[in-house]
Structures are given as C-alpha cells and as structure tokens.
Scaffold this active site. Sequence first.
Site, mmCIF file in Angstrom:
data_model
loop_
_atom_site.group_PDB
_atom_site.id
_atom_site.type_symbol
_atom_site.label_atom_id
_atom_site.label_comp_id
_atom_site.label_asym_id
_atom_site.label_seq_id
_atom_site.Cartn_x
_atom_site.Cartn_y
_atom_site.Cartn_z
ATOM 1 C CE1 TYR A 51 1.307 -6.423 0.544
ATOM 2 C CE2 TYR A 51 -0.590 -7.775 0.031
ATOM 3 C CZ TYR A 51 0.473 -7.004 -0.381
ATOM 4 O OH TYR A 51 0.708 -6.809 -1.729
ATOM 5 C CG HIS A 117 4.490 -7.714 -3.646
ATOM 6 N ND1 HIS A 117 4.702 -6.904 -2.560
ATOM 7 C CD2 HIS A 117 5.349 -8.757 -3.515
ATOM 8 C CE1 HIS A 117 5.639 -7.467 -1.789
ATOM 9 N NE2 HIS A 117 6.040 -8.593 -2.347
HETATM 10 P P1 ATP Z 1 4.534 -3.846 -2.722
HETATM 11 O O1 ATP Z 1 4.873 -4.220 -1.304
HETATM 12 O O2 ATP Z 1 3.139 -4.259 -3.153
HETATM 13 O O3 ATP Z 1 5.599 -4.248 -3.714
HETATM 14 P P2 ATP Z 1 5.451 -1.211 -2.179
HETATM 15 O O4 ATP Z 1 6.592 -1.864 -1.478
HETATM 16 O O5 ATP Z 1 5.754 -0.218 -3.266
HETATM 17 O O6 ATP Z 1 4.491 -2.276 -2.829
HETATM 18 P P3 ATP Z 1 4.266 -0.861 0.423
HETATM 19 O O7 ATP Z 1 4.519 0.392 1.175
HETATM 20 O O8 ATP Z 1 4.976 -2.115 0.808
HETATM 21 O O9 ATP Z 1 4.492 -0.538 -1.136
HETATM 22 O O10 ATP Z 1 2.690 -1.117 0.450
HETATM 23 C C1 ATP Z 1 2.174 -2.378 0.096
HETATM 24 C C2 ATP Z 1 0.957 -2.183 -0.782
HETATM 25 O O11 ATP Z 1 -0.064 -1.547 -0.009
HETATM 26 C C3 ATP Z 1 1.147 -1.255 -1.985
HETATM 27 O O12 ATP Z 1 1.699 -1.892 -3.111
HETATM 28 C C4 ATP Z 1 -0.266 -0.815 -2.251
HETATM 29 O O13 ATP Z 1 -1.012 -1.836 -2.934
HETATM 30 C C5 ATP Z 1 -0.814 -0.671 -0.840
HETATM 31 N N1 ATP Z 1 -0.651 0.698 -0.324
HETATM 32 C C6 ATP Z 1 0.501 1.292 0.052
HETATM 33 N N2 ATP Z 1 0.293 2.551 0.474
HETATM 34 C C7 ATP Z 1 -1.042 2.748 0.357
HETATM 35 C C8 ATP Z 1 -1.917 3.851 0.630
HETATM 36 N N3 ATP Z 1 -1.440 4.996 1.120
HETATM 37 N N4 ATP Z 1 -3.234 3.684 0.389
HETATM 38 C C9 ATP Z 1 -3.726 2.526 -0.088
HETATM 39 N N5 ATP Z 1 -2.969 1.450 -0.367
HETATM 40 C C10 ATP Z 1 -1.654 1.560 -0.152
HETATM 41 MG MG MG Z 2 6.339 -3.420 -0.013
#
Ligand code: ATP
Ligand code: MG
Length: 140
Positions: A51, A117
């Site tokens: 991440y 994810h």
């Molecule tokens: P992923 O990468 O897990 O497929 P995504 O692409 O929909 O999900 P991202 O913006 O990449 O979302 O965020 C990665 C992960 O971080 C999210 O899946 C979630 O678990 C967490 N996350 C994202 N936004 C928030 C937030 N505002 N508060 C808490 N956790 C969050």
């Molecule tokens: Mg993502």
Amino acid sequence: MTKERTFSIIKPDATRRNLTGKINAKFEEKGLRVVAQKRLHMTQEMAERFYAVHKERPFYKDLVKFMTSGPVVVQVLEGNDAVALNRKVMGATNPANAEPGTIRKEFAESIEANSVHGSDSPENAKNEIAFFFSETEIVG
Ligand code: ATP
Ligand code: MG
C-alpha cells in the site's frame, strides 16, 4: 474484448466471517476465473510495501493494521477485461455507495473493512500479481 488478468485480495474482514467461497462465487458468476490463489497472513512490511502508494493518506496506518489483522486470500483472476470487470463486481470503495449485487454492497463492513481489493489498472495488476505469485503458480 481481450482476455486479461487482475489481482485480487479477499481481506481479513471477509476471511474472518468465512466468506471466501461466497466471494469466489460472485467472481465465477460474472465470468472471472480463479487461476491462482493462496491464503496467507501479511506481515507489516508486506502491507506497507503493498500500500506504499497510499503512504501519505490519513488512513494508511489503520489500513496496514487492518490488512495484517488476520489472514487474507490473494488471487489472480482471469477473464475478458478482467481489471474493469472485477472493479464492477467489487463495487464502490465505500459500501454505502456500492451498487446492489456487488461484493462490497453485500459483504463489506465499512469503507476500510470492505472485503476485497482489486487492481485499478492492467499495469498495476501486473505488478501486484508479481508481488505475490511466480508464473508457475498461475494456471490459466
Ligand atoms: P482497493 O485498492 O482495496 O481495491 P479501492 O481502489 O476501491 O480499493 P483505494 O482508494 O485504493 O480504494 O483505497 C485502498 C483501500 O484503503 C480501500 O479499499 C479501503 O480498504 C481503504 N480506504 C480507502 N479510503 C479510505 C478511507 N477514507 N478511510 C479508511 N479506509 C479507506
Ligand atoms: Mg485501490
């Protein structure tokens, strides 16, 4: 339409509730094939590296803690336009905004504990697959 591979994680909130099979059924119903899969417990170092793009985001520390809080199932999914198709099957990041029938609408607990994810581009899919799998572990 081109056959493509994407990377998927069934997150700790879902493995804790024994939802691996139900989530895989969603993928298979929509035409995604599980061509590699293993269950593991991510270390803090792995989660921080995976991440790293979110390092500056306010939720980064909590996210690393959550992703190391229990086992995950890492997977390679294959199908036509697999990256975009999987994002559709998963639904919006925040389950409150996810479409009916999506994995996150049906199973996610919160915006953080959102069950799955999925890679957001073919290029990231390639890198994320290589992070967890060797070519011989992927059988299409
Ligand atoms: P992923 O990468 O897990 O497929 P995504 O692409 O929909 O999900 P991202 O913006 O990449 O979302 O965020 C990665 C992960 O971080 C999210 O899946 C979630 O678990 C967490 N996350 C994202 N936004 C928030 C937030 N505002 N508060 C808490 N956790 C969050
Ligand atoms: Mg993502």
